[in-house]
Structures are given as C-alpha cells and as structure tokens.
Design a protein around this motif. Structure first.
Motif, PDB file in Angstrom:
ATOM      1  N   UNK A  73       0.773  -1.256   0.035  1.00  0.00           N
ATOM      2  CA  UNK A  73      -0.054   0.012  -0.092  1.00  0.00           C
ATOM      3  C   UNK A  73       0.943   1.242   0.101  1.00  0.00           C
ATOM      4  N   UNK A  74       1.816   1.376   0.813  1.00  0.00           N
ATOM      5  CA  UNK A  74       2.744   2.526   0.814  1.00  0.00           C
ATOM      6  C   UNK A  74       3.579   2.615  -0.232  1.00  0.00           C
ATOM      7  N   UNK A  75       4.173   1.667  -0.796  1.00  0.00           N
ATOM      8  CA  UNK A  75       4.846   1.907  -2.120  1.00  0.00           C
ATOM      9  C   UNK A  75       3.901   2.309  -3.332  1.00  0.00           C
ATOM     10  N   UNK A  76       2.658   1.684  -3.275  1.00  0.00           N
ATOM     11  CA  UNK A  76       1.503   1.939  -4.505  1.00  0.00           C
ATOM     12  C   UNK A  76       1.176   3.210  -4.519  1.00  0.00           C
ATOM     13  N   UNK A  77       0.893   3.697  -2.946  1.00  0.00           N
ATOM     14  CA  UNK A  77       0.719   5.328  -2.641  1.00  0.00           C
ATOM     15  C   UNK A  77       1.689   6.234  -3.043  1.00  0.00           C
ATOM     16  N   UNK A  78       2.886   5.929  -2.906  1.00  0.00           N
ATOM     17  CA  UNK A  78       4.189   6.796  -3.247  1.00  0.00           C
ATOM     18  C   UNK A  78       4.523   6.822  -4.878  1.00  0.00           C
ATOM     19  N   UNK A  79       4.421   5.928  -5.382  1.00  0.00           N
ATOM     20  CA  UNK A  79       4.682   5.678  -6.942  1.00  0.00           C
ATOM     21  C   UNK A  79       3.611   6.267  -7.610  1.00  0.00           C
ATOM     22  N   UNK A  80       2.392   5.923  -7.341  1.00  0.00           N
ATOM     23  CA  UNK A  80       1.070   6.639  -7.932  1.00  0.00           C
ATOM     24  C   UNK A  80       1.017   7.998  -7.838  1.00  0.00           C
ATOM     25  N   UNK A  81       1.465   8.381  -6.504  1.00  0.00           N
ATOM     26  CA  UNK A  81       1.377  10.023  -6.124  1.00  0.00           C
ATOM     27  C   UNK A  81       2.463  10.850  -7.366  1.00  0.00           C
ATOM     28  N   UNK A  82       3.670  10.100  -7.316  1.00  0.00           N
ATOM     29  CA  UNK A  82       4.762  10.865  -8.205  1.00  0.00           C
ATOM     30  C   UNK A  82       4.224  10.704  -9.808  1.00  0.00           C
ATOM     31  N   UNK A  83       3.687   9.662  -9.973  1.00  0.00           N
ATOM     32  CA  UNK A  83       3.374   9.371 -11.449  1.00  0.00           C
ATOM     33  C   UNK A  83       2.194  10.347 -11.911  1.00  0.00           C
ATOM     34  N   UNK A  84       1.302  10.143 -11.013  1.00  0.00           N
ATOM     35  CA  UNK A  84       0.027  11.423 -11.440  1.00  0.00           C
ATOM     36  C   UNK A  84       0.470  12.712 -11.352  1.00  0.00           C
ATOM     37  N   UNK A  85       1.420  13.086 -10.442  1.00  0.00           N
ATOM     38  CA  UNK A  85       1.978  14.502 -10.422  1.00  0.00           C
ATOM     39  C   UNK A  85       2.644  14.763 -11.638  1.00  0.00           C
ATOM     40  N   UNK A  86       3.612  13.908 -12.146  1.00  0.00           N
ATOM     41  CA  UNK A  86       4.407  14.276 -13.423  1.00  0.00           C
ATOM     42  C   UNK A  86       3.702  14.296 -14.490  1.00  0.00           C
ATOM     43  N   UNK A  87       2.648  13.090 -14.603  1.00  0.00           N
ATOM     44  CA  UNK A  87       2.098  12.914 -15.868  1.00  0.00           C
ATOM     45  C   UNK A  87       0.753  13.982 -16.058  1.00  0.00           C
ATOM     46  N   UNK A  88       0.113  13.953 -15.166  1.00  0.00           N
ATOM     47  CA  UNK A  88      -1.229  14.779 -15.007  1.00  0.00           C
ATOM     48  C   UNK A  88      -1.122  15.894 -14.599  1.00  0.00           C
TER      49      UNK A  88
END
Length: 257
Positions: A231-246
């Motif tokens: 959960x922690x890794x998913x949250x961290x990775x998705x947060x960075x990806x969402x920030x950079x891409x979207x």
C-alpha cells in the motif's frame, strides 16, 4: 474574518517557497507512502465492514504530511492565535506560578520516592506516597492562584490586586479552579470549528489534495492486497506518476524555475 487575517499575517508566506521538481516529487512520494501505509494498517486492524476508515485516515495523513514544516508552523500559529485568546489571567499566570512551585518543591517528595523504591515498597507506602503527591499538587495549585491574584487585579473573580490571601481556603479556591478549567474546556470546544477552518484554509493546496486522494487509493490497494508495504509503495509511486504525468503536463502545476 479577523481571526483568519491575524493568522495569515503571522504565517506570512509560510511554506510558499520555490522548490525543485525533484524535491517536490520526493515530498509527494513520502506523503502518499506514509498516508497509504498507515491507512492500510488501520484498515486491516478495524472490523472489515469499516476498512474504509483506514483509507480516510490515510488520506488525511497524506494531506497533512506533505511539507510537514509548513503544517507544523501553521498549526502552532493558528492554535496560538485562536486558543491564546481564552488563556487570559488568572488562568495563565496561575498555571505558570503553580507549575513553578510544584517543580521547586518536588525535592520534598522525591526523597520519599527513592526511599520507598529502595527500602519500603509496600502497598501502604505506595498509598501514602500517592496521597502526599496529591497534596503537593493541590497546594501548588492553591499557592499558584494566590500569587497570581496577588500580582494582578482579578475583578471577574471578585478579588483586587494583593488580595490573594483571601484564597487561602480550599472551599473557595478549588471550586474556583474547577469552574475555570471547565470554562476553558467549553470555550476551547466552541472554537474548534474555527480552528480547523482557518488551519485548512492556510495550508490547502492542489498538491496536498493530490497527496490526500492518492494516499486513500494506496491504502485501499494495501488493504485488498493484505500488505501495508504494498500500500505504501503503491501510494508513493502513483502519487509521483500522477503529479508528473497529469499535474505537470495537464494542470500546469510546475514549480517556479
């Protein structure tokens, strides 16, 4: 309103600083991972019908944990601005004087504690020692209020400056202290909505909202996968990806160059 204006003036531009893309991405990763990880642990501990509570708590933590220095600074400023208004004399002075007396006179009761621990650790001694500590605390409160009233005029309590000796009566001073504490608690509870409203207004940003939403998503993933680490890794990775891409490409949330 005036409270918000005062808090804003004290906060100034707290947290509104230029930062590199890598620095912001790291903050987002840590905030989302922290919120998602803790949210997952809570979701797995509560009844399975209420697993979603963990997601909400994780999202709230993710919202707060982003840029923690700003969060703490604004929290202290808003709390001081709003709740500081109800900590007026005689409460503040009485607390300071009582605490000072309690600390300075602790040398009276500490030797008994050492003696009881090393020599006479019986039930009777523990009871007597607890009673002694209680009397020590009560006397510290009494003399603290007396000194505070001696130093300043207290018309609301019916005492003028220098009339602290009139409070040398447990049937007067302890009901007075109890009423004062109850009054402070009631006033504090009434001010809580204003405190939270002002606090959120001053720290809110699109990036914090992003961290809160993604941390909730990460906690959900962690719960259904059965692992707080996932959960922690998913949250961290998705947060960075969402920030950079979207966020950077579509919403234009790039840091100042």
């Amino acid at each position: 309103n005036k409270t918000l204006a005062d808090a804003t003036a004290k906060c100034g531009t707290s947290g509104v600083k230029e930062e590199s893309m890598e620095n912001r991405s790291l903050k987002i990763f840590l905030a989302c991972a922290t919120g998602a990880g803790i949210g997952t642990l809570i979701a797995m501990e509560v009844n399975h019908y209420f697993w979603w509570v963990g997601g909400l708590v994780g999202g709230f933590l993710g919202y707060l944990v982003y840029n923690p220095k700003e969060t703490i600074a604004v929290f202290i400023t808003v709390a001081t601005t709003i709740f500081g208004k109800i900590i007026y004399f005689p409460y503040k002075d009485a607390f300071e004087q009582g605490a000072t007396i309690f600390v300075l006179t602790s040398n009276i009761v500490i030797p008994f504690l050492i003696y009881g621990t090393l020599v006479a650790a019986t039930k009777d001694f523990i009871f007597m020692y607890a009673l002694m500590c209680g009397m020590h605390l009560m006397l510290s409160i009494m003399f603290g209020v007396m000194i505070a009233v001696d130093r300043k005029r207290c018309p609301s309590a019916g005492f003028d400056k220098g009339e602290g000796i009139k409070l040398f009566n447990p049937f007067i001073i302890y009901p007075m202290v109890l009423i004062g504490i109850t009054s402070l608690v009631i006033k504090g509870i009434r001010l809580l909505p204003r405190f939270f409203r002002t606090f959120v207004i001053l720290i809110h940003s699109e990036v914090r909202l992003l961290c809160g939403i993604v941390a909730t998503l990460g906690a959900t993933i962690g719960y259904f996968s059965g692992s707080a680490i996932v959960g922690a890794l998913a949250g961290g990775v998705i947060g960075v990806i969402y920030y950079k891409i979207i966020s950077e490409w579509m919403l234009g949330l790039k840091p100042a160059s």
